[in-house]
Design a protein around this motif. Sequence first.
Motif, PDB file in Angstrom:
ATOM      1  N   LEU A 146      13.186   9.753  21.638  1.00 46.25           N
ATOM      2  CA  LEU A 146      12.057   8.855  21.440  1.00 46.25           C
ATOM      3  C   LEU A 146      12.406   7.831  20.362  1.00 46.25           C
ATOM      4  N   GLY A 147      11.580   6.802  20.232  1.00 45.71           N
ATOM      5  CA  GLY A 147      11.751   5.840  19.159  1.00 45.71           C
ATOM      6  C   GLY A 147      10.717   6.073  18.078  1.00 45.71           C
ATOM      7  N   TYR A 148      11.022   5.654  16.862  1.00 40.27           N
ATOM      8  CA  TYR A 148      10.118   5.854  15.742  1.00 40.27           C
ATOM      9  C   TYR A 148      10.059   4.594  14.884  1.00 40.27           C
ATOM     10  N   GLU A 149       8.870   4.170  14.548  1.00 42.80           N
ATOM     11  CA  GLU A 149       8.690   3.013  13.681  1.00 42.80           C
ATOM     12  C   GLU A 149       8.047   3.457  12.378  1.00 42.80           C
ATOM     13  N   TYR A 150       8.744   3.200  11.275  1.00 41.32           N
ATOM     14  CA  TYR A 150       8.247   3.617   9.967  1.00 41.32           C
ATOM     15  C   TYR A 150       7.087   2.716   9.548  1.00 41.32           C
ATOM     16  N   LEU A 151       5.945   3.313   9.240  1.00 44.61           N
ATOM     17  CA  LEU A 151       4.745   2.560   8.859  1.00 44.61           C
ATOM     18  C   LEU A 151       4.570   2.466   7.355  1.00 44.61           C
ATOM     19  N   GLY A 152       5.459   3.114   6.604  1.00 44.26           N
ATOM     20  CA  GLY A 152       5.357   3.068   5.150  1.00 44.26           C
ATOM     21  C   GLY A 152       4.426   4.139   4.608  1.00 44.26           C
ATOM     22  N   GLU A 153       4.179   4.076   3.302  1.00 42.02           N
ATOM     23  CA  GLU A 153       3.258   5.019   2.664  1.00 42.02           C
ATOM     24  C   GLU A 153       1.824   4.557   2.892  1.00 42.02           C
ATOM     25  N   GLN A 154       0.984   5.482   3.313  1.00 43.64           N
ATOM     26  CA  GLN A 154      -0.395   5.156   3.653  1.00 43.64           C
ATOM     27  C   GLN A 154      -1.344   5.926   2.733  1.00 43.64           C
ATOM     28  N   THR A 155      -2.288   5.205   2.123  1.00 43.67           N
ATOM     29  CA  THR A 155      -3.329   5.850   1.317  1.00 43.67           C
ATOM     30  C   THR A 155      -4.497   6.173   2.232  1.00 43.67           C
ATOM     31  N   VAL A 156      -4.856   7.459   2.295  1.00 42.27           N
ATOM     32  CA  VAL A 156      -5.900   7.878   3.220  1.00 42.27           C
ATOM     33  C   VAL A 156      -6.999   8.650   2.481  1.00 42.27           C
ATOM     34  N   LYS A 157      -8.132   8.716   3.090  1.00 42.47           N
ATOM     35  CA  LYS A 157      -9.318   9.331   2.500  1.00 42.47           C
ATOM     36  C   LYS A 157      -9.123  10.818   2.221  1.00 42.47           C
ATOM     37  N   ASN A 158      -9.537  11.227   1.017  1.00 40.14           N
ATOM     38  CA  ASN A 158      -9.566  12.638   0.610  1.00 40.14           C
ATOM     39  C   ASN A 158      -8.186  13.285   0.479  1.00 40.14           C
ATOM     40  N   ILE A 159      -7.120  12.467   0.451  1.00 38.01           N
ATOM     41  CA  ILE A 159      -5.765  12.987   0.212  1.00 38.01           C
ATOM     42  C   ILE A 159      -5.249  12.311  -1.050  1.00 38.01           C
ATOM     43  N   ALA A 160      -4.854  13.121  -2.043  1.00 35.61           N
ATOM     44  CA  ALA A 160      -4.534  12.593  -3.375  1.00 35.61           C
ATOM     45  C   ALA A 160      -3.357  11.626  -3.365  1.00 35.61           C
ATOM     46  N   LYS A 161      -2.279  11.974  -2.677  1.00 32.60           N
ATOM     47  CA  LYS A 161      -1.078  11.140  -2.679  1.00 32.60           C
ATOM     48  C   LYS A 161      -0.930  10.390  -1.355  1.00 32.60           C
ATOM     49  N   PRO A 162      -0.331   9.195  -1.389  1.00 35.49           N
ATOM     50  CA  PRO A 162      -0.054   8.477  -0.127  1.00 35.49           C
ATOM     51  C   PRO A 162       0.848   9.318   0.775  1.00 35.49           C
ATOM     52  N   ILE A 163       0.693   9.166   2.069  1.00 38.25           N
ATOM     53  CA  ILE A 163       1.514   9.915   3.027  1.00 38.25           C
ATOM     54  C   ILE A 163       2.420   8.942   3.788  1.00 38.25           C
ATOM     55  N   CYS A 164       3.668   9.372   4.032  1.00 39.35           N
ATOM     56  CA  CYS A 164       4.597   8.567   4.832  1.00 39.35           C
ATOM     57  C   CYS A 164       4.287   8.794   6.307  1.00 39.35           C
ATOM     58  N   ALA A 165       4.147   7.713   7.068  1.00 38.54           N
ATOM     59  CA  ALA A 165       3.757   7.827   8.471  1.00 38.54           C
ATOM     60  C   ALA A 165       4.749   7.115   9.375  1.00 38.54           C
ATOM     61  N   TYR A 166       4.902   7.640  10.568  1.00 38.32           N
ATOM     62  CA  TYR A 166       5.778   7.059  11.584  1.00 38.32           C
ATOM     63  C   TYR A 166       5.011   6.959  12.907  1.00 38.32           C
ATOM     64  N   LYS A 167       5.174   5.828  13.551  1.00 36.38           N
ATOM     65  CA  LYS A 167       4.612   5.655  14.897  1.00 36.38           C
ATOM     66  C   LYS A 167       5.665   6.102  15.910  1.00 36.38           C
ATOM     67  N   VAL A 218      -4.109  20.383   7.631  1.00 36.99           N
ATOM     68  CA  VAL A 218      -5.002  19.953   8.714  1.00 36.99           C
ATOM     69  C   VAL A 218      -5.585  18.580   8.392  1.00 36.99           C
ATOM     70  N   ASN A 219      -5.993  18.382   7.148  1.00 37.62           N
ATOM     71  CA  ASN A 219      -6.625  17.113   6.763  1.00 37.62           C
ATOM     72  C   ASN A 219      -5.679  15.921   6.937  1.00 37.62           C
ATOM     73  N   ILE A 220      -4.409  16.113   6.590  1.00 42.02           N
ATOM     74  CA  ILE A 220      -3.439  15.020   6.736  1.00 42.02           C
ATOM     75  C   ILE A 220      -3.254  14.656   8.203  1.00 42.02           C
ATOM     76  N   ALA A 221      -3.198  15.667   9.071  1.00 44.77           N
ATOM     77  CA  ALA A 221      -3.075  15.383  10.506  1.00 44.77           C
ATOM     78  C   ALA A 221      -4.253  14.554  11.000  1.00 44.77           C
ATOM     79  N   ALA A 222      -5.438  14.885  10.511  1.00 45.32           N
ATOM     80  CA  ALA A 222      -6.620  14.126  10.918  1.00 45.32           C
ATOM     81  C   ALA A 222      -6.541  12.676  10.438  1.00 45.32           C
ATOM     82  N   ARG A 223      -5.998  12.472   9.248  1.00 46.81           N
ATOM     83  CA  ARG A 223      -5.864  11.107   8.732  1.00 46.81           C
ATOM     84  C   ARG A 223      -4.771  10.334   9.488  1.00 46.81           C
TER      85      ARG A 223
END
Length: 631
Positions: free
Chosen positions: A150-171, A119-124
């Motif tokens: 649909l189309g997808y744009e890779y945003l790279g690894e993102q460091t977000v609050k209260n999550i230990a490891k960076p998360i890979c994100a796509y727009k 849930v926390n990652i979704a919020a970030r």
Amino acid sequence: MGTNGFKRKLAAILSADVAGYSRLMGEDEAATVRTLEAYRRVISDLIQQHRGRVVDSPGDNILAEFVSVVDAVQCAVSAQKEIQARNTELPENRRMQFRIGINLGDVIEEGDRIYGDGVNIAARLESLADPGGICVSKTAFEHIESKLPLGYEYLGEQTVKNIAKPICAYKVQMERRVTVKDHAEAKSKGGTWHRPLIVALAGVLLITVVAAALWQFDFLPVRTRVDDTTVQRMAFPLPDKPSIAVMPFVNMTGEQSQDFFCDGLSESLIAALSRVPELFVIGRDSTFIYKGRAAPMRQVSEDLGVRYVLEGSVQRAGDRVRVTAQLIDALKGHHLWSERYDRNVKDIFELQDEISMKILTELRVKITEGEAARILPKGTNNLQAYLKVLEGEWYRNQNNKEANNVAKRLYHEAVELDPAYAMAYVGLARAQGFDVWLGASKSPKETLADAMKSARKAIELDDSSAEANAAASAVLVAMREHEKAIEVGERAVTLNPNSANALYTLGMVLNYAGRSEEALPLLRQAVRFNPVVPKYYHHFSTACRETGRYEEGIAALKTSLGRVPDDVLANVVLATLYVYAGREDEARAAVAEVRRIDPGFSLERFARGSPWKEGPKRDRFIDALRRAGLK
């Protein structure tokens, strides 16, 4: 199972927040609350329509559970498009936008509530999304990449609050496919209909006055934003009766093996609607050029010269099928109707009839009970036979020897399942005749005799079928039985004057019989109904040649070659037109194109295989090709 009633499960979570919520509350608390509640109702309805369940809705959030990742993303896209469409009716300072984040991860479940990093990652992820946009995690992306158009744009690894490891994100790009940037494309993990997921939604409220907007929230389901178009930009004059293009239904199953089922639904609707004299219906070949492309409805309307467009999607799992459909008035830029159907596959016949009748109702076309029976013939009650024919049509439309062999086998299997199914014999006749055209027959005479036998059986089973009569006419002319071919072709057009294929077949047969003055208006109509089919232009331009309309024929072939530049027959006909028009240098250039495309082209073989009636007209165009340099 954990202690105190806790248990863990894999879930996909969607989270969104409200931009400027505090400011809006400060400006007009009552109006903001009313708007928030209205949007909650809209979103809750969308969640339910996408097989979701609202779990909680604290403050300006909604938490919901879905059946699959695909459903969650479809719900998110639908919500964004619905809000976007409604915003166009509002002043800019009253518009609403959402930021949505989606994740598939591990959560802790206690009763109806959920917790954890999933849930926390979704919020970030939501905070990484643009207003009006969607951001998904790598785990969610891997489940939807090959399943949604649909189309997808890779945003790279993102460091977000209260999550230990960076998360890979796509727009997520909602309107068109975009190549994933700087990241290896994820591989599909297979079907996802049965994976549970959780969705958290919250609105971005930018509305200070809501009274005039609330009425918009009462109609469902979701409708896509459609741009306005104008008659002046259309490639063809708008018909004087309701005109419609049925787009290929999008395969949401994620399995190419189900393409035939989705295509078949579109083709069945086209066939049914084309039997209504009060409608103008674009042919299958012209709408299917948009398959796999996210073309704006405005472009479709302008390209094909129609006012209305039907689009939809199909998702099949086992014995269940979900179909969505929406009818768009592209001229005015709004939706007339949209619906979602969840049915058993065995109910597909009734579903096709239901959608067809709904379209007629929306377009204010009234038909009698007798007309309905003609427009919506059952054909077969054997679902498996029907599916075999659908699959056979898909293979036959691949236009190669190997696929045509598969199509013949499927048609034969359909006949075995239901010997009284006329369309199985129609498909078989077409495929058998196609063998001759492809050069796959060892004995064209015997193959054509088999095709004629199949076509006659189809007419015997259903003498009201324009498709059966058109198939028989095409086989008869290949057998050089010109007068019989004309007679049967005329019956096909009488049975369905809106059938592009029936019009084309009769026009082609009249051309080969040396009656091009009669062929020309039929072929002109066929091209209007199905404006992207190369062979229609071949015969239309041939009719122009034989009636002295050289420049019109040349212009038509140039249009066709602009779409299919390596079309040998188009260049052959173009060479004869140039010779007839006294433009022999250009004729030689067209012949050079023939040799480039088909170095082994033989004029003798071409003349021998052509079903033209013997006489001076045939001799003249063969001589023209010799003068242009073909041997």
